[in-house]
Design a protein around this motif. Structure first.
Motif, mmCIF file in Angstrom:
data_model
loop_
_atom_site.group_PDB
_atom_site.id
_atom_site.type_symbol
_atom_site.label_atom_id
_atom_site.label_comp_id
_atom_site.label_asym_id
_atom_site.label_seq_id
_atom_site.Cartn_x
_atom_site.Cartn_y
_atom_site.Cartn_z
ATOM 1 N N GLU A 619 8.728 -5.213 -6.942
ATOM 2 C CA GLU A 619 7.690 -4.316 -6.434
ATOM 3 C C GLU A 619 6.771 -3.794 -7.534
ATOM 4 N N MET A 620 7.347 -3.470 -8.681
ATOM 5 C CA MET A 620 6.582 -2.803 -9.732
ATOM 6 C C MET A 620 6.111 -3.736 -10.848
ATOM 7 N N LEU A 621 6.980 -4.659 -11.250
ATOM 8 C CA LEU A 621 6.720 -5.413 -12.474
ATOM 9 C C LEU A 621 6.341 -6.873 -12.266
ATOM 10 N N ALA A 622 6.576 -7.394 -11.077
ATOM 11 C CA ALA A 622 6.336 -8.822 -10.842
ATOM 12 C C ALA A 622 5.215 -9.067 -9.842
ATOM 13 N N THR A 623 4.409 -8.064 -9.579
ATOM 14 C CA THR A 623 3.288 -8.197 -8.644
ATOM 15 C C THR A 623 1.980 -8.010 -9.384
ATOM 16 N N PRO A 624 1.157 -9.049 -9.496
ATOM 17 C CA PRO A 624 -0.084 -8.933 -10.275
ATOM 18 C C PRO A 624 -1.168 -8.081 -9.614
ATOM 19 N N VAL A 625 -1.255 -8.117 -8.281
ATOM 20 C CA VAL A 625 -2.302 -7.363 -7.592
ATOM 21 C C VAL A 625 -1.694 -6.565 -6.434
ATOM 22 N N VAL A 626 -1.949 -5.252 -6.425
ATOM 23 C CA VAL A 626 -1.476 -4.350 -5.374
ATOM 24 C C VAL A 626 -2.678 -3.623 -4.781
ATOM 25 N N PHE A 627 -2.687 -3.468 -3.455
ATOM 26 C CA PHE A 627 -3.769 -2.738 -2.787
ATOM 27 C C PHE A 627 -3.174 -1.650 -1.900
ATOM 28 N N PHE A 628 -3.426 -0.397 -2.271
ATOM 29 C CA PHE A 628 -3.038 0.732 -1.441
ATOM 30 C C PHE A 628 -4.220 1.042 -0.510
ATOM 31 N N ASP A 629 -4.053 0.692 0.782
ATOM 32 C CA ASP A 629 -5.120 0.875 1.766
ATOM 33 C C ASP A 629 -4.963 2.234 2.446
ATOM 34 N N THR A 630 -5.993 3.067 2.325
ATOM 35 C CA THR A 630 -5.941 4.407 2.933
ATOM 36 C C THR A 630 -6.629 4.452 4.296
ATOM 37 N N ALA A 631 -6.981 3.287 4.858
ATOM 38 C CA ALA A 631 -7.639 3.259 6.167
ATOM 39 C C ALA A 631 -6.754 3.946 7.210
ATOM 40 N N LEU A 768 -12.387 -7.365 0.068
ATOM 41 C CA LEU A 768 -11.308 -6.778 0.872
ATOM 42 C C LEU A 768 -10.547 -7.849 1.639
ATOM 43 N N ALA A 769 -11.272 -8.866 2.123
ATOM 44 C CA ALA A 769 -10.599 -9.978 2.809
ATOM 45 C C ALA A 769 -9.692 -10.716 1.837
ATOM 46 N N TRP A 770 -10.165 -10.863 0.589
ATOM 47 C CA TRP A 770 -9.344 -11.537 -0.423
ATOM 48 C C TRP A 770 -8.112 -10.701 -0.748
ATOM 49 N N LEU A 771 -8.273 -9.396 -0.893
ATOM 50 C CA LEU A 771 -7.133 -8.511 -1.157
ATOM 51 C C LEU A 771 -6.118 -8.582 -0.031
ATOM 52 N N ASP A 772 -6.612 -8.595 1.191
ATOM 53 C CA ASP A 772 -5.717 -8.653 2.350
ATOM 54 C C ASP A 772 -4.891 -9.941 2.352
ATOM 55 N N ALA A 773 -5.509 -11.024 1.866
ATOM 56 C CA ALA A 773 -4.824 -12.321 1.892
ATOM 57 C C ALA A 773 -3.982 -12.583 0.652
ATOM 58 N N ASN A 774 -4.331 -11.970 -0.498
ATOM 59 C CA ASN A 774 -3.670 -12.334 -1.753
ATOM 60 C C ASN A 774 -2.919 -11.209 -2.454
ATOM 61 N N ALA A 775 -3.273 -9.956 -2.171
ATOM 62 C CA ALA A 775 -2.608 -8.836 -2.835
ATOM 63 C C ALA A 775 -1.393 -8.376 -2.037
ATOM 64 N N ASP A 776 -0.574 -7.566 -2.681
ATOM 65 C CA ASP A 776 0.534 -6.904 -1.996
ATOM 66 C C ASP A 776 -0.053 -5.637 -1.363
ATOM 67 N N VAL A 777 -0.387 -5.709 -0.076
ATOM 68 C CA VAL A 777 -1.056 -4.608 0.611
ATOM 69 C C VAL A 777 -0.012 -3.594 1.079
ATOM 70 N N ARG A 778 -0.250 -2.334 0.716
ATOM 71 C CA ARG A 778 0.715 -1.286 1.048
ATOM 72 C C ARG A 778 0.018 -0.124 1.739
ATOM 73 N N TYR A 779 0.775 0.562 2.585
ATOM 74 C CA TYR A 779 0.267 1.747 3.268
ATOM 75 C C TYR A 779 0.191 2.890 2.273
ATOM 76 N N ALA A 780 -0.939 3.593 2.243
ATOM 77 C CA ALA A 780 -1.157 4.599 1.213
ATOM 78 C C ALA A 780 -0.843 6.008 1.671
ATOM 79 N N GLY A 781 -0.222 6.155 2.832
ATOM 80 C CA GLY A 781 0.080 7.490 3.325
ATOM 81 C C GLY A 781 1.024 8.248 2.408
ATOM 82 N N LEU A 782 0.780 9.540 2.266
ATOM 83 C CA LEU A 782 1.614 10.390 1.414
ATOM 84 C C LEU A 782 2.762 10.940 2.244
ATOM 85 N N GLU A 783 3.963 10.696 1.792
ATOM 86 C CA GLU A 783 5.132 11.170 2.534
ATOM 87 C C GLU A 783 5.476 12.599 2.150
#
Length: 783
Positions: A619-631, A768-783
């Motif tokens: 999750e932290m060290l082996a993922t080159p691109v991460v996208f926290f989507d706040t939509a 954004l389409a590229w990020l959706d297809a190639n990045a590790d997309v994560r929910y950005a909600g604050l818990e």
């Protein structure tokens, strides 16, 4: 070929745009003299207030160095708020002004004579907690300054640069109209004519069996060097992020300054840059080069105010001011200067034994005659020292602006190299061009252009859409009058450099999209490539007036002569292949490839990183691109300041960034390996308040513009924009976005609202389409 009318229109348009830019800078600086409050000035980054003096010292060239900081008695933190002060900026020190407008009574520091003065100087050094201003003493016999106990530093407009650019345009107008300069060489005149499209470029002079000093250069770098050596008048090197542009320029400099089979005599070079940092980076590389066959090091001299030069011992030792003090002639000049100061001291009644009595009558007249003679002798000796140092130098380095200083008057060079040419105004490039017979430009037109104050966001949107003023009912600010009250030349219908004409990889370069073969076949393949590259030269050059000052000389030459005027470096040594993929496809025609040494490198490969579990490592060290989507999270932006000039910030997005920085540090990534960047200054301030108390100054937090040319192992981008109107502002500037996404080496994290950002034009939508297809997309909600 360019007609007289085209030449006149081009120069007139440059004058109009430069005047508008000068007026914009003066207007911004005039805030200092208006009713603008001290708090607002500080918010705009034009002032640092509530400062105390740490010390006053003497620096290089007799400059007085005033060191200031924020005293703990008046501030909770010694760290400066975000500001725009950089080494080389003009600044003034004056009494501190409180929010109510009153100033603390100035305390006499040294002398009575200078009381009430407001010393102006150049920013020498800037750190997180201290700023040093270098001041030229107005009286050569005194270093006294009258400074208040509490003071503030104000940023000033610099008119000297504009004066030099205006003079360069005057000279350009004379040359283009056929008026020949005194002592100008035919090669220099021919170069000017080629750059203006008055005459065609000469055919390239083929070079066979070129031997490179640095065999580690890749094929595209070797082809770029060969191309520059073969081009008689002008050549451009297109260096995308991480492709080793400076490395290539160093090889080129070595080829030009050495006697080789293709270079019968060493040439004299002038190396310039858009910024002092770019010049110093080249100088540092040149100083590190090994000695030649005869054991001699390359003789280099750096011209520039010591305050603007990198505080590195080797670089400082190479400055003209330091080298000039170490010649035999310098000792004689110093003796004359001392005698001059002594004589002036007698005239003012300040010398030892004068007891305040000034000479009168015949004695006074004789002393003034001595002063005039000594001044003349001192100028001659000082000029001789400078001339001898520069005449012995094979390579002289300076910014484009400082190349117009008196030190280089009457000096000519065989070749001029301009680094970061895509960040320099065309007019400032002409200042050194007049001193050279051949020109080589290096830069990347797909990264940030020069900063233009007079070009507001509304104009930028119009330029990006390719609109012509004739298509609109109302006049834009870019429709201006020329000095003779005639309408300025209409904007060219050709696409502006920042238009979206190459989003789908439509850019046509002369280089092949795949690497050339093995080194054993290099010479044959380079020669074949050179022949192929000449085919597009049939394009007839056409000189068109620029729409804005963002159109650089590099941009204009590429449009005039086509892709045959440049070579692109196509192997990058910075980014993981996944980080590199999107910019390569959309901006560099899929020609930008990743070297094997960086293609798959990740944070987990760093020796200092660790993870307790496999999941954490992945999750932290082996993922080159991460996208926290706040939509959908309703993390809306907030406007800071007034509606016209206020910056924007996003508190919830900043919290997401902080949480990710915390996690990266937990798994061993050190703060100095991380950079947090954002397009908005208000978000920089907010992120600094969250992260600085925890990680100090080792964690870099700044704007996208400030990161150009830089790199970090991990980069986190905060996009900020999130609103119900789906407005993105200047976030749609794809060159700014390109800089942001290409700073990361092993890990790129993007935090933003896809539902807002996707409405910012086709380029953002594709990203954004590229990020959706190639990045590790994560929910950005604050818990």
């Amino acid at each position: 070929m360019a007609t007289d009318t085209q030449l006149a229109d081009f120069i007139a348009r440059q004058r109009v745009l430069l005047k508008r830019e000068r007026d914009a800078e003066i207007e911004r600086s005039s805030l200092l003299l208006s009713n603008c409050g001290p708090k607002l000035l500080e918010q705009k980054g034009l002032s640092l207030s509530g400062l105390g003096i740490v010390g006053i010292n003497i620096g290089l060239g007799g400059k007085t160095l005033v060191e200031l900081e924020r005293p703990t008695a008046y501030h909770t933190s010694p760290i400066f708020p975000p500001h725009t002060f950089r080494p080389g900026d003009l600044a003034r020190i004056e009494a501190n002004v409180s929010a109510s407008g009153s100033s603390k009574k100035a305390k006499k520091v040294v002398s009575e004579e200078t009381k009430g003065s407001q010393p102006e100087g150049v920013v020498y050094k800037v750190s997180e907690t201290r700023i040093v201003i270098a001041i030229d003493s107005s009286d050569a016999s005194s270093e006294d300054l009258d400074l208040p106990e509490r003071c503030r530093v104000l940023k000033l407009a610099n008119s000297i640069t504009y004066d030099r650019m205006d003079n360069a345009l005057d000279r350009l107008e004379k040359r283009s109209s056929g008026v020949k300069d005194d002592n100008v060489s035919s090669e220099s005149l021919h170069l000017t004519q080629v750059l203006l499209g008055m005459v065609p470029r000469s055919d390239r002079q083929s070079i066979q069996d070129l031997k490179f000093f640095d065999e580690s250069l890749n094929t595209s770098q070797k082809e770029a060097v060969k191309f520059c050596l073969e081009s008689p008048e002008v050549a451009c090197i297109h260096g995308p992020p991480g492709t080793g542009k400076t490395h290539t320029l160093i090889e080129l400099i070595r080829q030009l300054t050495s006697i080789t089979s293709v270079n019968p005599k060493p040439l004299r070079l002038l190396v310039c840059g858009a910024s002092n940092l770019s010049v110093d980076n080249i100088l540092e590389r040149l100083l590190a080069l090994p000695a030649g066959e005869k054991g001699e090091k390359l003789k280099v001299t750096r011209i520039g105010h010591p305050a603007r030069v990198m505080a590195h011992q080797g670089i400082l030792e190479s400055t003209l001011e330091v080298k000039a003090t170490r010649t035999d002639q310098a000792a004689l000049a110093k003796d004359v200067k001392n005698e001059l100061e002594t004589t002036l001291g007698i005239l003012s009644g300040k010398s030892k034994g004068a007891k305040g009595k000034k000479p009168r009558g015949a004695e006074r007249k004789k002393l003034w005659d001595d002063v005039k003679a000594l001044r003349k002798e001192y100028r001659q000796r000082e000029g001789g020292v400078v001339k001898s140092v520069l005449s012995e130098s094979q390579v002289v380095l300076a910014t484009c602006h400082s190349a117009g200083g008196r030190q280089l008057w009457n000096h000519d060079f065989d070749v001029l190299i301009i680094d970061e040419a895509t960040q320099a105004l065309e007019a400032v490039c002409w200042i050194p061009i007049f001193k050279a017979k051949k020109l080589i430009l290096a830069g990347d037109p797909k990264q940030l252009p020069p900063t233009i104050l007079s070009l507001d966001s509304g104009q930028k949107r119009k330029e990006q859409k390719g609109k012509s003023p004739s298509n609109t009912n109302t006049k834009s600010k870019t429709e201006s009058k020329s000095p003779d009250n005639k309408a300025a030349p209409p904007p060219s219908p050709a696409p502006a450099p920042d238009e979206e004409d190459s989003e789908d990889g439509a850019e046509s370069d002369s280089e092949p999209s795949t690497p050339i073969g093995s080194d054993t076949q290099l010479t044959e393949e380079l020669n074949t490539l050179s022949l192929k590259a000449e085919k597009p030269q049939a394009k007839i050059p056409e000189l068109r007036p620029p729409r804005t000052l963002e159109t650089t000389l590099f941009d204009r030459l590429e449009k005039m002569y086509g892709p045959s005027i440049k070579r692109m470096l196509n192997v990058q040594y910075r980014m993981h292949s996944q980080i590199c993929a999107f910019p390569s496809k959309t901006l560099y025609s899929s020609k930008l490839t990743s070297d094997a040494s960086v293609r798959g490198h990740l944070l987990k490969d760093l020796p200092n990183t660790h993870a307790d579990t496999e999941d954490d490592e992945k999750e932290m060290l082996a993922t080159p691109v991460v996208f926290f989507d706040t939509a959908g999270c309703e993390y809306f932006e907030r406007l800071e300041g007034d509606s016209d000039e206020g910056s924007r910030c996003n508190e919830n997005e900043a919290t997401v960034v902080k949480n990710w920085v915390d996690k990266l540090v937990e798994v061993g990534v050190t703060p100095d390996q991380i950079a947090v960047i954002t397009p908005y200054q208000a978000q920089v301030t907010l992120l600094s308040s969250l992260l600085r108390p925890v990680y100090g100054t080792s964690l870099e937090i700044g704007s996208v513009d400030g990161m150009q040319g830089r790199e970090k192992e991990a980069v986190i981008i905060s996009l900020v924009r999130s609103n119900e109107k789906r407005e993105v502002g200047f976030l749609k500037e794809k060159r700014r976005l390109n800089v942001a996404m290409t700073r990361a080496k092993r890990h790129l994290c993007v935090v933003g609202d896809s539902s807002t950002v996707c409405h910012g034009g086709s380029y953002l939508k594709k990203w954004l389409a590229w990020l959706d297809a190639n990045a590790d997309v994560r929910y950005a909600g604050l818990e």
